[in-house]
Design a protein around this motif. Structure first.
Motif, short mmCIF file in Angstrom:
data_model
loop_
_atom_site.label_atom_id
_atom_site.label_comp_id
_atom_site.label_asym_id
_atom_site.label_seq_id
_atom_site.Cartn_x
_atom_site.Cartn_y
_atom_site.Cartn_z
N GLN A 93 -8.34 5.13 0.82
CA GLN A 93 -8.17 4.79 -0.98
C GLN A 93 -7.75 5.51 -1.64
OE1 GLN A 93 -12.09 2.32 -1.09
NE2 GLN A 93 -12.12 2.59 -3.22
N SER A 94 -9.53 6.75 -1.82
CA SER A 94 -9.30 8.07 -2.29
C SER A 94 -7.62 8.39 -2.61
CB SER A 94 -10.02 8.73 -2.17
OG SER A 94 -9.31 9.54 -1.10
N THR A 95 -6.97 9.36 -1.31
CA THR A 95 -5.64 9.82 -1.93
C THR A 95 -4.42 8.19 -2.82
OG1 THR A 95 -5.92 10.08 0.54
CG2 THR A 95 -3.86 10.04 -0.21
N LEU A 96 -4.47 6.94 -2.09
CA LEU A 96 -3.94 5.51 -2.91
C LEU A 96 -4.21 6.33 -4.57
CD1 LEU A 96 -3.04 2.35 -1.60
CD2 LEU A 96 -3.88 3.31 -4.34
N GLN A 97 -5.66 6.15 -4.97
CA GLN A 97 -6.31 5.81 -6.24
C GLN A 97 -5.32 7.26 -6.91
OE1 GLN A 97 -9.76 4.97 -5.19
NE2 GLN A 97 -9.74 3.36 -6.30
N PRO B 32 -1.29 -5.54 -2.32
CA PRO B 32 -1.35 -4.06 -1.33
C PRO B 32 -2.94 -3.79 -0.79
CG PRO B 32 -2.13 -4.04 -4.02
CD PRO B 32 -1.38 -5.15 -3.83
N GLN B 33 -3.44 -3.53 -0.09
CA GLN B 33 -4.49 -3.06 0.65
C GLN B 33 -4.94 -1.85 -0.01
OE1 GLN B 33 -2.67 -4.15 3.30
NE2 GLN B 33 -3.08 -6.17 3.15
N VAL B 34 -6.05 -1.42 -0.91
CA VAL B 34 -6.44 -0.60 -1.45
C VAL B 34 -7.84 0.05 -0.70
CG1 VAL B 34 -7.67 0.42 -3.33
CG2 VAL B 34 -5.54 -1.32 -4.14
N ASP B 35 -9.22 -0.89 -0.35
CA ASP B 35 -9.70 -1.10 0.26
C ASP B 35 -10.09 -1.04 1.94
OD1 ASP B 35 -12.96 -0.69 1.17
OD2 ASP B 35 -13.46 -1.23 -0.72
N LEU B 36 -9.72 -0.22 3.06
CA LEU B 36 -10.02 -1.09 3.74
C LEU B 36 -10.85 -1.10 4.62
CD1 LEU B 36 -6.45 1.36 5.67
CD2 LEU B 36 -6.34 -1.46 4.52
N THR C 172 0.48 -0.82 -0.15
CA THR C 172 -0.38 -0.18 0.12
C THR C 172 1.05 1.36 -0.06
OG1 THR C 172 -1.73 -1.25 1.41
CG2 THR C 172 -1.27 1.69 1.20
N ALA C 173 1.64 1.30 0.89
CA ALA C 173 2.81 2.50 0.79
C ALA C 173 3.41 2.49 -0.23
CB ALA C 173 3.86 2.20 2.26
N ALA C 174 4.27 1.68 -1.31
CA ALA C 174 4.76 1.70 -2.37
C ALA C 174 3.25 2.34 -3.57
CB ALA C 174 4.81 -0.24 -2.69
N LEU C 175 2.88 2.15 -3.11
CA LEU C 175 0.83 2.76 -4.01
C LEU C 175 1.20 4.19 -3.86
CD1 LEU C 175 -1.35 0.21 -4.00
CD2 LEU C 175 0.57 0.57 -5.89
N LEU C 176 1.15 3.91 -2.97
CA LEU C 176 0.86 5.45 -1.87
C LEU C 176 1.74 7.17 -1.89
CD1 LEU C 176 -1.04 5.25 2.27
CD2 LEU C 176 -1.83 6.70 0.06
N PHE C 177 2.95 6.37 -1.84
CA PHE C 177 4.13 7.08 -2.13
C PHE C 177 5.31 7.06 -3.64
CE2 PHE C 177 4.32 6.54 2.12
CZ PHE C 177 4.08 7.70 2.65
N SER C 178 4.13 6.31 -4.94
CA SER C 178 4.52 6.25 -6.15
C SER C 178 4.81 7.81 -6.78
CB SER C 178 3.67 5.04 -6.99
OG SER C 178 2.04 6.07 -6.95
N PRO C 179 4.35 8.06 -6.96
CA PRO C 179 4.68 9.76 -7.13
C PRO C 179 5.70 10.15 -7.29
CG PRO C 179 2.42 10.02 -6.65
CD PRO C 179 3.14 8.81 -6.19
N LEU C 180 6.86 9.80 -6.05
CA LEU C 180 8.13 9.86 -5.82
C LEU C 180 9.43 8.98 -7.14
CD1 LEU C 180 7.88 10.56 -1.88
CD2 LEU C 180 7.76 12.59 -3.98
N ALA C 181 8.89 8.01 -7.43
CA ALA C 181 9.42 6.79 -7.97
C ALA C 181 8.97 6.75 -9.84
CB ALA C 181 8.79 5.12 -7.07
N THR C 182 10.24 6.14 -9.58
CA THR C 182 9.98 5.45 -10.86
C THR C 182 9.36 4.54 -11.65
OG1 THR C 182 12.58 4.43 -11.22
CG2 THR C 182 12.39 7.56 -11.83
N ALA C 183 9.82 3.34 -10.29
CA ALA C 183 8.76 2.08 -10.68
C ALA C 183 8.37 1.72 -9.48
CB ALA C 183 10.01 0.77 -11.40
N LEU D 124 -7.71 -1.02 -8.48
CA LEU D 124 -7.16 -0.34 -9.91
C LEU D 124 -6.46 -0.80 -11.38
CD1 LEU D 124 -3.46 -0.49 -7.58
CD2 LEU D 124 -5.00 1.88 -7.00
N ALA D 125 -7.48 -1.35 -11.61
CA ALA D 125 -7.38 -2.01 -13.14
C ALA D 125 -7.72 -1.27 -13.60
CB ALA D 125 -8.12 -3.41 -13.29
#
Length: 260
Positions: A217-221, A195-199, A178-189, A248-249
């Motif tokens: 969920q809304s923050t992650l998406q 992950p848990q998306v909808d808690l 879940t964290a890898a998705l939340l902070f993905s704007p800081l990543a290249t991959a 996320l599909a």
């Protein structure tokens, strides 16, 4: 009885004498891995103790770099041939950073995997990466349900590391996924394993109200949609995990892989 396998102390306010005592009494036995940061090892007594155990062939003391202060566990572990003395804005641009997020047990649980990747490298280029271990010791899903707190505790601090590298790969499983998705704007991959998306529907979740969980969920998406990273979500065939990934599909930058 059992034995203490690991003692990760980076970022704690240890005195020089306390650090030296830990190295001499625990580290010298070479049965417990001790994680210390450069500030803790900079004192005269600690530095001398560290030299003694290394001269004895002891590898139990692990040295890392900690930037900033705050809750959670942050440790930058330079890769083979790298150290704080030769990591700078110039050399870091030629290296990659792997950000390894810990899962709910609250441990830096990707160390073994990264060690095997280093060992399998056939050329220096294949091991030219450093690892930033990040753990949410409060098991708060990296504050994803409180965007302001997430920015304060994690995003701002992550930027101190990620902005130094041209290539940043984020990896995590479960809460760490879940964290890898939340902070993905800081990543290249980003590589996100189950992950848990909808808690609100998740089999594992923090003790937070439904509104907090919905905000995560809304923050992650929104973060994934805004990210320029190549994102891969891995899951097994358990329908619960597949359903979470499928939330996320519809995003074009997300590739979902289901493994049987």
């Amino acid at each position: 009885g059992g034995r203490l396998a690991s003692l990760w102390l980076e970022g704690n306010p240890l005195s020089d004498s306390s650090t030296a005592g830990l190295i001499d009494k625990i580290g010298s036995a070479n049965t417990t891995r001790i994680g210390l940061d450069e500030r803790q090892l900079s004192g005269a007594a600690a530095a001398a103790a560290h030299v003694r155990v290394k001269q004895a062939g002891n590898t139990s003391v692990r040295r890392g770099i900690v930037k900033g202060e705050g809750p959670g566990y942050f440790k930058l572990q330079p890769g083979p041939g790298a150290s704080s003395s030769n990591l700078n804005s110039s050399t870091m641009q030629d290296r990659a950073l792997v950000v390894a997020f810990g899962s709910a047990p609250g441990l830096p649980n990707w160390g073994g995997v990264m060690g095997r990747v280093y060992a399998a490298a056939e050329t220096p280029d294949q091991s030219a990466f450093d690892v930033l271990y990040v753990v949410d010791s409060h098991r708060s899903w990296y504050c994803g349900g409180d965007p302001a707190l997430m920015e304060q505790r994690y995003t701002a601090r992550l930027k101190q590391y990620t902005e130094q590298y041209e290539h940043v790969v984020m990896v995590g499983d479960s809460m760490g996924a879940t964290a890898a998705l939340l902070f993905s704007p800081l990543a290249t991959a980003a590589l996100s394993f189950c992950p848990q998306v909808d808690l609100t529907q998740s089999s594992i979740r923090p003790g937070q109200p439904a509104g907090w969980q919905e905000t995560l969920q809304s923050t992650l998406q929104a973060a994934v949609a805004a990210s320029k990273a190549k994102i891969t979500v891995y899951t097994g065939t358990w329908q619960h995990d597949v359903d979470q990934a499928n939330l996320l599909a519809q995003l074009n930058n997300v590739h979902i892989k289901v493994h049987s």
